[in-house]
Design an enzyme around this catalytic site. Structure first.
Site, short mmCIF file in Angstrom:
data_model
loop_
_atom_site.label_atom_id
_atom_site.label_comp_id
_atom_site.label_asym_id
_atom_site.label_seq_id
_atom_site.Cartn_x
_atom_site.Cartn_y
_atom_site.Cartn_z
N GLU A 122 -36.31 -29.17 -102.25
CA GLU A 122 -37.44 -29.71 -101.50
C GLU A 122 -37.13 -29.77 -100.00
O GLU A 122 -38.02 -29.54 -99.17
CB GLU A 122 -37.81 -31.09 -102.05
N GLU A 142 -36.86 -31.35 -112.33
CA GLU A 142 -37.26 -32.73 -112.59
C GLU A 142 -37.96 -32.90 -113.93
O GLU A 142 -37.75 -33.92 -114.62
CB GLU A 142 -38.17 -33.22 -111.45
#
Length: 270
Positions: A122, A142
């Site tokens: 990210e 995730e």
């Protein structure tokens, strides 16, 4: 000094380049709350220091850029009853983090060496350019951990890849190798395996960025990022603060003058 006591982030400034290094190689540069606190101070200084024209963000060692959130710390916080997180970092240490510094005007180059997973990926997605090692691996795992890519990965990956491709990686956590990332334009360049090639390529990009007029770079970045979701007519009609400064700057005169005089421009940033 033990790994727990030393700073999590190294910050160096030289020749208009700020080098920001996540410095926890023993845990593949996983980011705990203290890391985010230190990074917030760095990003504040980057924006405030007009001598800085470009930032290089990387991870210490040769195994990982960053594997994202420190899950051991997250598990401990869960056990202590600390509220769980969702999208964004408002109210948490280090806010606004790079992934939410939407007005950061300096270009940030991600030097990705090895793994860029979860929050590490990210971070790279939030950078302006990405130069990757030949063995770089990107992933947002995730969903496999009962989490979400809450630092913008769910939003940015779907904007930077074709939707079906992004959904495949978001819903399964499947990794993306360096060649595939280059194919889809997630990275600007992939270094060869030879020693030092990653740094040579990063240095070449930083040199080109410094060669450009600093106010022009900031104006272009602001205009591009603010207009991504605007209709073209609206984008043309929007006023951009850094473009206002560039248009009335000495550098706006210096560029054409230097061209006419057949010399290299000397940028003042004013």
């Amino acid at each position: 000094m033990s790994p727990d006591d030393r700073p999590r982030v190294r910050y160096e400034k030289k020749d208009h380049v700020a080098r920001v290094t996540l410095d926890r190689p023993e845990v593949l540069n996983a980011m705990d709350l203290r890391t985010h606190e230190e990074l917030a101070v760095v990003w504040d200084d980057v924006e405030a220091d007009d001598d800085i024209r470009v930032v290089v963000l990387t991870g210490a060692g040769d195994r990982a850029f960053s594997v994202g959130q420190d899950l051991k710390e997250r598990s401990r916080l869960d056990a202590e009853g600390t509220p769980r997180t969702t999208f964004g970092s408002r109210g948490l240490p280090g806010w606004p983090r790079l992934t939410e510094r939407f007005t950061l005007s300096k270009p940030v180059v991600a030097r990705v060496n090895g793994y860029a997973l979860g929050g590490g990926f990210e971070l790279a997605l939030a950078c302006d350019l990405v130069i990757a090692s030949h063995d770089a691996v990107f992933a947002l795992p995730e969903a496999r951990l009962g989490l979400i890519p809450g630092a913008g990965g769910a939003f940015r990956l779907a904007r930077q890849l074709p939707l079906k491709t992004a959904m495949g990686h978001l819903l399964t956590g499947r990794p993306i190798d360096a060649a595939t990332a280059l194919h889809f334009g997630l990275v600007n360049e992939v270094a060869e395996e030879e020693e030092g090639d990653l740094d040579r390529r990063v240095d070449a990009w930083t040199a080109d960025l410094i060669r450009s007029a600093p106010l022009s770079v900031r104006a272009v970045k602001e205009a591009v990022m603010r207009s991504l979701d605007q209709p073209l007519e609206e984008a043309f009609a929007t006023r951009y603060a850094w473009e206002e400064r560039r248009m009335h700057s000495r550098d706006a005169l210096e560029g054409p003058r230097a061209f006419a005089e057949k010399r290299d421009p000397v940028w003042s940033g004013r």
